[in-house]
Design a protein around this motif. Structure first.
Motif, PDB file in Angstrom:
ATOM      1  N   LEU A  19       7.541   8.704   0.961  1.00  0.00           N
ATOM      2  CA  LEU A  19       7.494   7.339   1.456  1.00  0.00           C
ATOM      3  C   LEU A  19       7.246   7.395   2.952  1.00  0.00           C
ATOM      4  CD1 LEU A  19       7.986   4.257   1.203  1.00  0.00           C
ATOM      5  CD2 LEU A  19      10.413   4.733   1.550  1.00  0.00           C
ATOM      6  N   ASP A  20       6.151   6.774   3.393  1.00  0.00           N
ATOM      7  CA  ASP A  20       5.847   6.677   4.821  1.00  0.00           C
ATOM      8  C   ASP A  20       6.280   5.284   5.271  1.00  0.00           C
ATOM      9  OD1 ASP A  20       4.795   6.455   7.363  1.00  0.00           O
ATOM     10  OD2 ASP A  20       2.893   7.412   6.857  1.00  0.00           O
ATOM     11  N   ALA A  21       7.461   5.216   5.904  1.00  0.00           N
ATOM     12  CA  ALA A  21       8.025   3.923   6.300  1.00  0.00           C
ATOM     13  C   ALA A  21       7.176   3.236   7.360  1.00  0.00           C
ATOM     14  CB  ALA A  21       9.450   4.107   6.798  1.00  0.00           C
ATOM     15  N   ASP A  22       6.593   4.002   8.284  1.00  0.00           N
ATOM     16  CA  ASP A  22       5.775   3.405   9.340  1.00  0.00           C
ATOM     17  C   ASP A  22       4.504   2.775   8.786  1.00  0.00           C
ATOM     18  OD1 ASP A  22       7.624   4.182  11.267  1.00  0.00           O
ATOM     19  OD2 ASP A  22       6.627   6.115  11.583  1.00  0.00           O
ATOM     20  N   ALA A  23       3.871   3.454   7.859  1.00  0.00           N
ATOM     21  CA  ALA A  23       2.633   2.941   7.263  1.00  0.00           C
ATOM     22  C   ALA A  23       2.908   1.991   6.098  1.00  0.00           C
ATOM     23  CB  ALA A  23       1.765   4.094   6.778  1.00  0.00           C
ATOM     24  N   ARG A  24       4.188   1.882   5.703  1.00  0.00           N
ATOM     25  CA  ARG A  24       4.582   1.051   4.565  1.00  0.00           C
ATOM     26  C   ARG A  24       3.781   1.432   3.323  1.00  0.00           C
ATOM     27  NH1 ARG A  24       7.919  -2.663   5.301  1.00  0.00           N
ATOM     28  NH2 ARG A  24       7.227  -3.985   3.610  1.00  0.00           N
ATOM     29  N   ALA A  25       3.867   2.723   2.976  1.00  0.00           N
ATOM     30  CA  ALA A  25       3.087   3.211   1.845  1.00  0.00           C
ATOM     31  C   ALA A  25       3.827   4.332   1.129  1.00  0.00           C
ATOM     32  CB  ALA A  25       1.735   3.716   2.328  1.00  0.00           C
ATOM     33  N   VAL A  26       3.541   4.466  -0.160  1.00  0.00           N
ATOM     34  CA  VAL A  26       4.026   5.580  -0.968  1.00  0.00           C
ATOM     35  C   VAL A  26       2.823   6.489  -1.176  1.00  0.00           C
ATOM     36  CG1 VAL A  26       5.074   6.262  -3.153  1.00  0.00           C
ATOM     37  CG2 VAL A  26       5.730   4.097  -2.086  1.00  0.00           C
ATOM     38  N   LEU A  27       3.004   7.795  -0.886  1.00  0.00           N
ATOM     39  CA  LEU A  27       1.891   8.742  -0.872  1.00  0.00           C
ATOM     40  C   LEU A  27       2.106   9.877  -1.857  1.00  0.00           C
ATOM     41  CD1 LEU A  27       2.019   9.124   2.998  1.00  0.00           C
ATOM     42  CD2 LEU A  27       0.448   7.653   1.773  1.00  0.00           C
ATOM     43  N   SER A  28       1.021  10.283  -2.501  1.00  0.00           N
ATOM     44  CA  SER A  28       1.011  11.464  -3.345  1.00  0.00           C
ATOM     45  C   SER A  28      -0.406  12.014  -3.330  1.00  0.00           C
ATOM     46  CB  SER A  28       1.417  11.124  -4.775  1.00  0.00           C
ATOM     47  OG  SER A  28       1.291  12.275  -5.591  1.00  0.00           O
ATOM     48  N   GLY A  29      -0.603  13.102  -2.613  1.00  0.00           N
ATOM     49  CA  GLY A  29      -1.941  13.651  -2.485  1.00  0.00           C
ATOM     50  C   GLY A  29      -2.873  12.629  -1.866  1.00  0.00           C
ATOM     51  N   ARG A  30      -3.928  12.303  -2.578  1.00  0.00           N
ATOM     52  CA  ARG A  30      -4.885  11.296  -2.086  1.00  0.00           C
ATOM     53  C   ARG A  30      -4.528   9.875  -2.519  1.00  0.00           C
ATOM     54  NH1 ARG A  30     -10.382  14.542  -3.477  1.00  0.00           N
ATOM     55  NH2 ARG A  30     -10.117  16.170  -1.917  1.00  0.00           N
ATOM     56  N   SER A  31      -3.558   9.743  -3.365  1.00  0.00           N
ATOM     57  CA  SER A  31      -3.173   8.421  -3.876  1.00  0.00           C
ATOM     58  C   SER A  31      -2.197   7.741  -2.923  1.00  0.00           C
ATOM     59  CB  SER A  31      -2.520   8.553  -5.251  1.00  0.00           C
ATOM     60  OG  SER A  31      -3.410   9.126  -6.167  1.00  0.00           O
ATOM     61  N   VAL A  32      -2.446   6.462  -2.682  1.00  0.00           N
ATOM     62  CA  VAL A  32      -1.615   5.683  -1.774  1.00  0.00           C
ATOM     63  C   VAL A  32      -1.389   4.300  -2.382  1.00  0.00           C
ATOM     64  CG1 VAL A  32      -1.451   4.641   0.520  1.00  0.00           C
ATOM     65  CG2 VAL A  32      -2.597   6.844   0.240  1.00  0.00           C
ATOM     66  N   VAL A  33      -0.132   3.839  -2.331  1.00  0.00           N
ATOM     67  CA  VAL A  33       0.188   2.466  -2.707  1.00  0.00           C
ATOM     68  C   VAL A  33       0.779   1.808  -1.476  1.00  0.00           C
ATOM     69  CG1 VAL A  33       1.602   0.956  -4.146  1.00  0.00           C
ATOM     70  CG2 VAL A  33       0.595   3.017  -5.132  1.00  0.00           C
ATOM     71  N   GLY A  34       0.080   0.801  -0.949  1.00  0.00           N
ATOM     72  CA  GLY A  34       0.553   0.061   0.212  1.00  0.00           C
ATOM     73  C   GLY A  34       1.589  -0.973  -0.190  1.00  0.00           C
ATOM     74  N   ILE A  35       2.563  -1.177   0.685  1.00  0.00           N
ATOM     75  CA  ILE A  35       3.628  -2.144   0.433  1.00  0.00           C
ATOM     76  C   ILE A  35       3.469  -3.290   1.436  1.00  0.00           C
ATOM     77  CG2 ILE A  35       6.122  -2.504   0.293  1.00  0.00           C
ATOM     78  CD1 ILE A  35       4.980  -0.511  -1.796  1.00  0.00           C
ATOM     79  N   PRO A  36       3.307  -4.530   0.969  1.00  0.00           N
ATOM     80  CA  PRO A  36       3.128  -5.657   1.897  1.00  0.00           C
ATOM     81  C   PRO A  36       4.404  -5.946   2.693  1.00  0.00           C
ATOM     82  CG  PRO A  36       3.218  -6.425  -0.368  1.00  0.00           C
ATOM     83  CD  PRO A  36       3.232  -4.936  -0.424  1.00  0.00           C
ATOM     84  N   ASP A  37       4.247  -6.668   3.786  1.00  0.00           N
ATOM     85  CA  ASP A  37       5.368  -6.990   4.663  1.00  0.00           C
ATOM     86  C   ASP A  37       6.443  -7.833   3.987  1.00  0.00           C
ATOM     87  OD1 ASP A  37       4.227  -5.603   6.746  1.00  0.00           O
ATOM     88  OD2 ASP A  37       3.224  -7.361   7.575  1.00  0.00           O
ATOM     89  N   THR A  38       6.086  -8.551   2.934  1.00  0.00           N
ATOM     90  CA  THR A  38       7.058  -9.411   2.258  1.00  0.00           C
ATOM     91  C   THR A  38       8.007  -8.626   1.361  1.00  0.00           C
ATOM     92  OG1 THR A  38       5.454  -9.826   0.497  1.00  0.00           O
ATOM     93  CG2 THR A  38       5.567 -11.445   2.295  1.00  0.00           C
ATOM     94  N   LEU A  39       7.746  -7.337   1.165  1.00  0.00           N
ATOM     95  CA  LEU A  39       8.602  -6.491   0.340  1.00  0.00           C
ATOM     96  C   LEU A  39       9.181  -5.362   1.177  1.00  0.00           C
ATOM     97  CD1 LEU A  39       6.382  -6.096  -2.862  1.00  0.00           C
ATOM     98  CD2 LEU A  39       8.248  -7.706  -2.497  1.00  0.00           C
ATOM     99  N   ALA A  40      10.329  -4.861   0.737  1.00  0.00           N
ATOM    100  CA  ALA A  40      10.946  -3.693   1.370  1.00  0.00           C
ATOM    101  C   ALA A  40      11.038  -2.596   0.318  1.00  0.00           C
ATOM    102  CB  ALA A  40      12.341  -4.040   1.883  1.00  0.00           C
ATOM    103  N   ILE A  41      10.876  -1.351   0.747  1.00  0.00           N
ATOM    104  CA  ILE A  41      10.963  -0.224  -0.174  1.00  0.00           C
ATOM    105  C   ILE A  41      11.751   0.890   0.489  1.00  0.00           C
ATOM    106  CG2 ILE A  41       8.749   0.732   0.566  1.00  0.00           C
ATOM    107  CD1 ILE A  41       8.388   1.585  -2.448  1.00  0.00           C
ATOM    108  N   ASP A  42      12.632   1.514  -0.303  1.00  0.00           N
ATOM    109  CA  ASP A  42      13.472   2.612   0.187  1.00  0.00           C
ATOM    110  C   ASP A  42      13.580   3.668  -0.893  1.00  0.00           C
ATOM    111  OD1 ASP A  42      14.400   1.399   2.707  1.00  0.00           O
ATOM    112  OD2 ASP A  42      15.453  -0.008   1.390  1.00  0.00           O
ATOM    113  N   MET A  43      13.728   4.915  -0.453  1.00  0.00           N
ATOM    114  CA  MET A  43      14.042   5.993  -1.388  1.00  0.00           C
ATOM    115  C   MET A  43      15.520   5.869  -1.733  1.00  0.00           C
ATOM    116  SD  MET A  43      11.735   8.328  -2.186  1.00  0.00           S
ATOM    117  CE  MET A  43      10.121   8.878  -1.696  1.00  0.00           C
TER     118      MET A  43
END
Length: 153
Positions: A84-108
């Motif tokens: 989880l890249d908190a600064d980029a607001r994204a979940v990363l795995s290799g080349r795959s990325v899922v962006g998280i919009p500002d209206t949502l929060a995500i935590d490990m």
């Protein structure tokens, strides 16, 4: 000046039509006002549903990324990490990325603070993620023994 009866009748008919047209305009304005009030009352309901739909959509996207990472580990025979890249607001795995919009929060979740690992033998480090909106939260849980990915409330 004298007018004919036919001219008088035409003038009276014209005034009657204009009076009726004014009444139709008042009815139209009243109907539009009622419609605007109903729309103003219904709008908050739609925005709440939109937020819930966005939460579910992003949670499913992240769960799909985790399942893809598990499958990649099984197929490649190598360990695959999900972070989880908190600064980029994204979940990363290799080349795959899922962006998280500002209206949502995500935590490990606490058990997976360093990220999630999927091993070639079908296991994982276990843990998960929490995805939250202002009104509700969903958890994505990864089983350490089977590396299955489940979404829970």
């Amino acid at each position: 000046m004298r007018t004919s009866r036919a001219t008088d009748r035409v003038a009276q008919g014209s005034r009657a039509r204009n009076a009726g047209a004014g009444f139709v305009m008042v009815e139209m304005m009243l109907a539009l006002t009622i419609l605007a009030l109903l729309a103003a009352l219904a709008l908050p309901l739609f925005s709440t549903q939109r937020g819930t739909a966005l939460l579910r959509t992003k949670t499913v996207e992240v769960a799909t990324l985790l399942r893809s990472a598990r499958n990649s580990a099984l197929l490649s025979g190598e360990t695959v990490a999900v972070t989880l890249d908190a600064d980029a607001r994204a979940v990363l795995s290799g080349r795959s990325v899922v962006g998280i919009p500002d209206t949502l929060a995500i935590d490990m979740l606490p058990a997976s603070q360093g990220g999630l690992l999927f091993f070639a033998d079908g296991r994982s480090s276990g843990g998960g993620l929490s995805v939250r909106s202002s009104s509700q939260a969903l958890r994505i849980v990864v089983n350490s023994r089977t590396a299955t990915v489940d979404i829970a409330r």
